[in-house]
Design a protein around this motif. Structure first.
Motif, PDB file in Angstrom:
ATOM      1  N   ASP A 238       0.841  -1.197   0.000  1.00 24.86           N
ATOM      2  CA  ASP A 238       0.000   0.000   0.000  1.00 24.86           C
ATOM      3  C   ASP A 238       0.876   1.246   0.000  1.00 24.86           C
ATOM      4  O   ASP A 238       1.820   1.340   0.793  1.00 24.86           O
ATOM      5  N   ASN A 239       0.578   2.194  -0.876  1.00 25.49           N
ATOM      6  CA  ASN A 239       1.330   3.452  -0.937  1.00 25.49           C
ATOM      7  C   ASN A 239       0.511   4.652  -0.479  1.00 25.49           C
ATOM      8  O   ASN A 239       0.954   5.798  -0.618  1.00 25.49           O
ATOM      9  N   LYS A 240      -0.672   4.411   0.095  1.00 25.21           N
ATOM     10  CA  LYS A 240      -1.551   5.517   0.472  1.00 25.21           C
ATOM     11  C   LYS A 240      -1.409   5.926   1.938  1.00 25.21           C
ATOM     12  O   LYS A 240      -1.682   7.063   2.296  1.00 25.21           O
ATOM     13  N   LEU A 241      -1.003   5.003   2.791  1.00 26.68           N
ATOM     14  CA  LEU A 241      -0.985   5.287   4.229  1.00 26.68           C
ATOM     15  C   LEU A 241       0.207   6.121   4.664  1.00 26.68           C
ATOM     16  O   LEU A 241       0.186   6.719   5.740  1.00 26.68           O
ATOM     17  N   SER A 242       1.269   6.152   3.868  1.00 24.08           N
ATOM     18  CA  SER A 242       2.467   6.911   4.231  1.00 24.08           C
ATOM     19  C   SER A 242       2.912   7.749   3.039  1.00 24.08           C
ATOM     20  O   SER A 242       2.906   7.274   1.905  1.00 24.08           O
ATOM     21  N   PRO A 243       3.289   9.010   3.290  1.00 26.96           N
ATOM     22  CA  PRO A 243       3.739   9.868   2.185  1.00 26.96           C
ATOM     23  C   PRO A 243       5.104   9.474   1.628  1.00 26.96           C
ATOM     24  O   PRO A 243       5.447   9.858   0.513  1.00 26.96           O
ATOM     25  N   SER A 244       5.890   8.717   2.403  1.00 35.82           N
ATOM     26  CA  SER A 244       7.259   8.440   1.970  1.00 35.82           C
ATOM     27  C   SER A 244       7.628   6.958   1.967  1.00 35.82           C
ATOM     28  O   SER A 244       8.745   6.604   1.582  1.00 35.82           O
ATOM     29  N   HIS A 245       6.712   6.089   2.399  1.00 35.47           N
ATOM     30  CA  HIS A 245       7.038   4.666   2.498  1.00 35.47           C
ATOM     31  C   HIS A 245       5.950   3.802   1.865  1.00 35.47           C
ATOM     32  O   HIS A 245       4.786   4.202   1.785  1.00 35.47           O
ATOM     33  N   THR A 246       6.364   2.634   1.434  1.00 39.38           N
ATOM     34  CA  THR A 246       5.419   1.603   1.003  1.00 39.38           C
ATOM     35  C   THR A 246       5.169   0.673   2.179  1.00 39.38           C
ATOM     36  O   THR A 246       6.123   0.199   2.807  1.00 39.38           O
ATOM     37  N   LEU A 247       3.903   0.449   2.478  1.00 47.64           N
ATOM     38  CA  LEU A 247       3.541  -0.456   3.570  1.00 47.64           C
ATOM     39  C   LEU A 247       3.358  -1.859   3.012  1.00 47.64           C
ATOM     40  O   LEU A 247       2.602  -2.079   2.067  1.00 47.64           O
ATOM     41  N   VAL A 248       4.071  -2.814   3.594  1.00 43.75           N
ATOM     42  CA  VAL A 248       3.922  -4.227   3.240  1.00 43.75           C
ATOM     43  C   VAL A 248       3.316  -4.950   4.430  1.00 43.75           C
ATOM     44  O   VAL A 248       3.862  -4.902   5.541  1.00 43.75           O
ATOM     45  N   GLN A 249       2.185  -5.591   4.211  1.00 40.81           N
ATOM     46  CA  GLN A 249       1.525  -6.359   5.272  1.00 40.81           C
ATOM     47  C   GLN A 249       1.539  -7.838   4.892  1.00 40.81           C
ATOM     48  O   GLN A 249       1.144  -8.208   3.785  1.00 40.81           O
ATOM     49  N   ILE A 250       2.006  -8.656   5.824  1.00 43.77           N
ATOM     50  CA  ILE A 250       2.166 -10.088   5.568  1.00 43.77           C
ATOM     51  C   ILE A 250       1.442 -10.887   6.640  1.00 43.77           C
ATOM     52  O   ILE A 250       1.603 -10.624   7.836  1.00 43.77           O
ATOM     53  N   LEU A 251       0.638 -11.841   6.202  1.00 50.18           N
ATOM     54  CA  LEU A 251       0.003 -12.820   7.091  1.00 50.18           C
ATOM     55  C   LEU A 251       0.404 -14.201   6.579  1.00 50.18           C
ATOM     56  O   LEU A 251       0.192 -14.506   5.404  1.00 50.18           O
ATOM     57  N   CYS A 252       0.983 -15.030   7.439  1.00 47.72           N
ATOM     58  CA  CYS A 252       1.448 -16.329   6.970  1.00 47.72           C
ATOM     59  C   CYS A 252       1.640 -17.284   8.138  1.00 47.72           C
ATOM     60  O   CYS A 252       1.567 -16.886   9.316  1.00 47.72           O
ATOM     61  N   GLN A 253       1.885 -18.533   7.804  1.00 45.95           N
ATOM     62  CA  GLN A 253       2.208 -19.535   8.814  1.00 45.95           C
ATOM     63  C   GLN A 253       3.643 -19.327   9.277  1.00 45.95           C
ATOM     64  O   GLN A 253       4.543 -19.070   8.474  1.00 45.95           O
ATOM     65  N   ASP A 254       3.870 -19.448  10.572  1.00 48.51           N
ATOM     66  CA  ASP A 254       5.208 -19.265  11.113  1.00 48.51           C
ATOM     67  C   ASP A 254       6.082 -20.479  10.783  1.00 48.51           C
ATOM     68  O   ASP A 254       5.588 -21.593  10.639  1.00 48.51           O
ATOM     69  N   HIS A 255       7.365 -20.257  10.653  1.00 46.38           N
ATOM     70  CA  HIS A 255       8.328 -21.349  10.528  1.00 46.38           C
ATOM     71  C   HIS A 255       9.678 -20.877  11.056  1.00 46.38           C
ATOM     72  O   HIS A 255       9.904 -19.679  11.239  1.00 46.38           O
TER      73      HIS A 255
END
Length: 415
Positions: A238-255
């Protein structure tokens, strides 16, 4: 003015049994620092259950909550973490006592060679465990069994402490090996590996015969119904939540090594994390929020770049290691492969975990070849283990593959 060197890394152990240990790192920033720290934590057999990362591009503050072995050598861990942290002189402007920063020289390679009168279940794992405890890194292995049952082991190793050229360090290593091998040990030698020997341990551009390139595919695997087998992994940018950063959101199984796999992927892409938070819950799921930027300080706005990074990240989380059990004529061979960082470092403890899994299965090893290969423009560390299918061998191949994968991924609940 910076901070005292002893305060760069602080380790606070939990107040009661089962509480996580808190590791705090406060130092100048560099691209890939998170990867370097996570690799060391993984090397010490610890798992990160929670983390916070923040940086202004010059100075960073990182907190990891870790769980793992009760006999962890915390003072040694602190020392190894300090070694990868940039000096505070790099941002203080003080040049008087500052040493010139140079890329580290490659460590000298040594050849550990020993003969045993016979093989036994878990022999290689016991040797590997000793080498890990002594901070000797296995670069390549060649193990073979003679017709009369004797075993010859060749380990190409480097010494984290850079002392293996001394008689004291060699004697210490041989003494520890004698303690675990007992009367089975015939002879043991440690010598510097000459240039011709070292050259033989370098990457080969050719894939070993009989190994399918599909094992090293960088494409996401498909199920039989045509859907991509990555439903357990969600990655959004997502590039809308921050004026200078790209937000990466990850949901996954732990290992085991999950945060390391994410950090090494971002390091390979030369991506910097300005702020990050991650948490693994008791059910085995992991959530991450990462605010990232490119090396030029800009967001990732190009759609093709976003898609390429998401696809690569999903692959690294879905298949950080490749495991297969295949037929070699009448014999059975276990294959394990993992990608090598662009910096040239392989994944920690892979051979340790492979030999542990086979020891648990009470499966003997006939021969081993560990080497690096350039496959599809990427360097891989490939482990080829020919299993000893002697009288009484009855472990199904699918169970071997499952057991090895579960221990490598940290999914074996019995450990």
């Amino acid at each position: 003015m910076g901070i005292l060197i002893e305060d760069v890394v602080l380790i606070s152990q939990g107040e009661k049994l089962g509480d996580p240990t808190v590791i705090t790192v406060n130092c100048p920033d560099k691209t890939g620092l998170g990867c370097d720290l996570c690799r060391i934590i993984l090397l010490f057999g610890l798992s990160i259950c929670r983390g916070d990362v923040s940086t202004d591009g010059k100075w960073c503050y990182i907190v990891f909550w870790v769980v793992g072995k009760p006999n962890t050598r915390w003072n040694l861990l602190k020392k190894r973490l300090l070694e990868v942290c940039p000096s505070h002189f790099s941002t203080s402007g003080i040049d008087y006592y500052r040493q010139e920063t140079k890329p580290p020289s490659p460590l000298d390679v040594f050849l550990l060679k020993f003969w045993c009168t016979y093989d036994r279940e878990g022999l290689l794992h016991d040797v590997t465990e000793v080498l890990c405890e002594l901070e000797l890194t296995i670069r390549r292995v060649k193990v073979s069994t003679t017709p009369d049952g004797r075993v010859m082991d060749l380990f190409f190793i480097t010494d984290t402490r850079e002392q293996l050229h001394t008689k004291k360090r060699k004697d210490e290593t041989i003494l520890h090996l004698k303690a675990v091998l007992g009367n089975a040990l015939i002879s043991c030698e440690i010598d510097a590996a000459g240039p011709e020997v070292t050259a033989c341990s370098q990457s080969s551009p050719y894939l070993p015969s009989g190994i399918s390139e599909e094992m090293f595919s960088l494409e996401l695997p498909y199920r039989h119904n045509g859907s991509i087998a990555s439903n357990s992994i969600s990655i959004t940018m997502d590039n809308k939540l921050s004026p200078s950063h790209t937000l990466v959101q990850i949901l996954c199984q732990d290992h085991k090594g999950l945060i390391y796999d994410i950090m090494r992927t971002l390091k390979d892409y030369n991506i910097q994390i300005s702020y990050g938070r991650f948490f693994a819950n008791p059910k085995g799921n992991c959530e991450l929020d990462l605010f990232i930027m490119q090396a030029d300080g800009k967001k990732i706005v190009d759609r093709d770049k976003q898609d390429a990074m998401c696809s690569r990240m999903k692959m690294e989380l879905l298949r950080p290691l490749r495991v297969a059990v295949v037929s070699r004529g009448p014999d059975t061979e276990l294959l394990v492969a993992n990608p090598v960082e662009l910096s040239g470092r392989g994944r920690p403890l892979v051979f340790h975990d492979i030999t542990l899994a086979l020891k648990v299965l009470k499966t003997c090893i006939f021969s081993v070849v560990v080497a690096r290969h350039m496959i599809r423009d990427r360097e891989w560390e490939v482990y080829r283990i020919l299993l000893d299918e002697g009288v009484g061998f009855s472990v199904p191949r699918n169970k071997i593959e499952e057991s090895v994968r579960n221990i490598l991924m940290g999914w074996d609940k019995s450990r």
